[in-house]
Write a protein that holds these residues in place. Sequence first.
Motif, short mmCIF file in Angstrom:
data_model
loop_
_atom_site.label_atom_id
_atom_site.label_comp_id
_atom_site.label_asym_id
_atom_site.label_seq_id
_atom_site.Cartn_x
_atom_site.Cartn_y
_atom_site.Cartn_z
N ARG A 52 70.60 71.49 69.33
CA ARG A 52 71.25 71.29 70.71
C ARG A 52 70.64 70.44 71.61
N GLN A 53 69.26 70.55 71.64
CA GLN A 53 68.24 70.03 72.76
C GLN A 53 68.62 68.46 72.50
N ALA A 54 68.22 68.38 71.14
CA ALA A 54 68.38 66.77 70.61
C ALA A 54 69.60 66.26 70.88
N PHE A 55 70.57 66.90 70.46
CA PHE A 55 72.02 66.32 70.70
C PHE A 55 72.37 66.09 72.21
N LYS A 56 71.87 67.03 73.03
CA LYS A 56 72.23 66.73 74.47
C LYS A 56 71.58 65.30 74.98
N LEU A 57 70.17 65.10 74.32
CA LEU A 57 69.74 63.93 74.77
C LEU A 57 70.29 62.56 74.00
N VAL A 58 70.30 62.76 72.80
CA VAL A 58 70.81 61.54 72.12
C VAL A 58 72.41 61.33 71.88
N GLY A 59 73.00 62.27 72.12
CA GLY A 59 74.59 62.18 72.20
C GLY A 59 75.32 61.93 70.92
N ASN A 60 74.71 62.01 69.84
CA ASN A 60 75.59 61.90 68.44
C ASN A 60 74.71 62.69 67.44
N GLU A 61 75.65 62.90 66.29
CA GLU A 61 75.06 63.88 65.34
C GLU A 61 73.94 63.10 64.61
N ALA A 62 74.05 62.10 64.26
CA ALA A 62 73.44 61.19 63.16
C ALA A 62 71.89 60.95 63.71
N VAL A 99 60.24 63.23 71.18
CA VAL A 99 60.77 62.68 70.13
C VAL A 99 62.06 61.99 70.39
N ALA A 100 63.07 62.87 71.08
CA ALA A 100 64.49 62.36 71.51
C ALA A 100 64.25 61.31 72.34
N LEU A 101 63.25 61.22 73.13
CA LEU A 101 63.05 60.05 74.26
C LEU A 101 62.59 58.85 73.71
N THR A 102 61.76 59.02 72.75
CA THR A 102 61.35 57.85 71.94
C THR A 102 62.86 57.04 71.29
N LYS A 103 63.59 58.24 70.54
CA LYS A 103 64.61 57.60 69.88
C LYS A 103 65.75 56.97 70.78
N LEU A 104 65.85 57.29 71.91
CA LEU A 104 66.52 56.61 73.31
C LEU A 104 66.09 55.56 73.43
N ARG A 105 64.77 55.34 73.59
CA ARG A 105 64.11 54.07 74.01
C ARG A 105 64.34 52.92 73.00
N GLN A 106 64.72 53.54 71.70
CA GLN A 106 64.60 52.20 70.74
C GLN A 106 65.92 51.86 70.79
N ARG A 107 66.76 52.63 71.27
CA ARG A 107 68.22 52.17 71.09
C ARG A 107 68.53 50.89 71.95
N LYS A 108 69.31 49.86 71.00
CA LYS A 108 69.53 48.78 71.98
C LYS A 108 70.72 48.88 73.17
N LYS A 165 68.20 60.59 82.16
CA LYS A 165 69.10 61.41 81.35
C LYS A 165 68.52 62.69 80.97
N ALA A 166 67.27 62.54 80.73
CA ALA A 166 66.60 63.92 80.26
C ALA A 166 66.45 64.75 81.66
N VAL A 167 66.28 64.02 82.87
CA VAL A 167 66.08 64.87 84.05
C VAL A 167 67.43 65.78 84.38
N VAL A 168 68.38 64.95 84.17
CA VAL A 168 69.65 65.66 84.53
C VAL A 168 70.07 66.81 83.46
N MET A 169 69.77 66.34 82.14
CA MET A 169 70.09 67.42 81.15
C MET A 169 68.86 68.75 81.29
N MET A 170 67.92 68.53 81.71
CA MET A 170 66.89 69.73 81.81
C MET A 170 67.31 70.60 83.28
#
Lengths: 216, 90
Positions: A52-62, A99-108, A165-170
Motif C-alpha cells: 500500500r505504501q509503495a502503491f501510494k507513491l508509484v501509483g500503479n500495480e506493476a 526504494v519507491a522514490l528511486t523508482k519514481l526518479r527513474q521514470r521518464k 509527492k512523498a511529503v504529501v503522501m506521508m
Amino acid sequence: MIPRRHRVTKKELSGKGQLSGEDERLLIQRVKAGDQKAFEAIFNHYVSRVYRQAFKLVGNEADAEDVVQEVFLLVYRKAKLFLGKSEFSTWLYRLTANVALTKLRQRKKDKVVSLDDYMPKFRRDGHHLIRPVVDWTQDIDKFVAVKEFNQIIQQAMDQLSPMDKAVVMMSDMEDMPNPEISETLGITVQAVKARLHRARLFLRGRLTDHLGYSPT
Amino acid sequence: MVKKAQVMRVNPKKVDTCKQATSLILDYLTGELDSKTKRAFEEHLMVCPDCVSFLNSYKETIKFTLSLSYEDIPSEMKKRIRRFLRDNIG
Ligand SMILES: [Zn+2]
C-alpha cells in the motif's frame, strides 16, 4: 546466535494477527541468521503494508510489485543493517520510501506541468489577483465529487516531483507529523513544510480549475 | 536588514495582505503560529472573504487527499513475489 526457544508459530507464518514486539525482535534475529521461515513470517506480516505504501507513491500495480520485491530482497540481504535503534516497522517504512522514490526518479517525465499555473497569484498590493475567490466547498455535491476529485488528485499527485509527492503522501494520507517526515526523507522540517504547502496549493489549484474557477 | 525582513515574513504580527495570510495557512492549521500571529491571521479573515474562501478550499483539498483509498495487494501478486523471493534468496 539464534534463540532456540523461539519457533515460528502458525500465526506468525500466516501474517494474521498481531506480532508482539518481542516475537518480532526474535524473528528478525533469525532473519539476520538467514532463516527462511522467519523471513517468510516477516514477509507475510508486512507485505500488505509495504504494498500500500509503495502503491501510494508509484501509483500503479506493476511498479508497486517491483518495489515490494526489491524491498523484501533488501530486508533479507541487509537485515544485518537493522540495528534495532528504531522500530523495525519504521526501518521498513523508510526502506520502502527510498526504494519507491528511486523508482519514481527513474521514470521518464512525459509531460512537465507547470506548478506555477495553479498557484495563487497576488496583486502588487498583496491581495488576491482574481476576486472574489470562490468557495466551492459550499456547493459541491460531495457524493459525486469524491470519486471525481480523487481521480483529479491522483493525476495531480503524479505530476508532482517525487519528493513533493512523498511529503504529501506521508502528511495528508498517512497523517505523519512533519518532524517524522523530515527524518524519513532526510530533509529539514522547514523543507517539508515548504514542499507540503506548495504541493497542497497545486492540488487545490487543480481541483479549483476542474470546477471551472480560476485556480489563482 | 535582510534577515529581519525574512523573520517578519515568517512570523508577522500584522497580516495586511492575502499573500501574507496564504503563507501562514499551513502553520495555522497545525496550530504552530504564535498567539499574536494567529490573532492577526484571524483578524484578516474577519475582513477578507477571499481568504476565508481560500482557506476553506485548502482544507477541503487536504480532506480529499486523505480520502484517497487503495486496494490491498492482489493475492496473485503476493504469490508471484513469494515465488520470486524463494528463487532469489538462500
Ligand atoms: Zn485576504
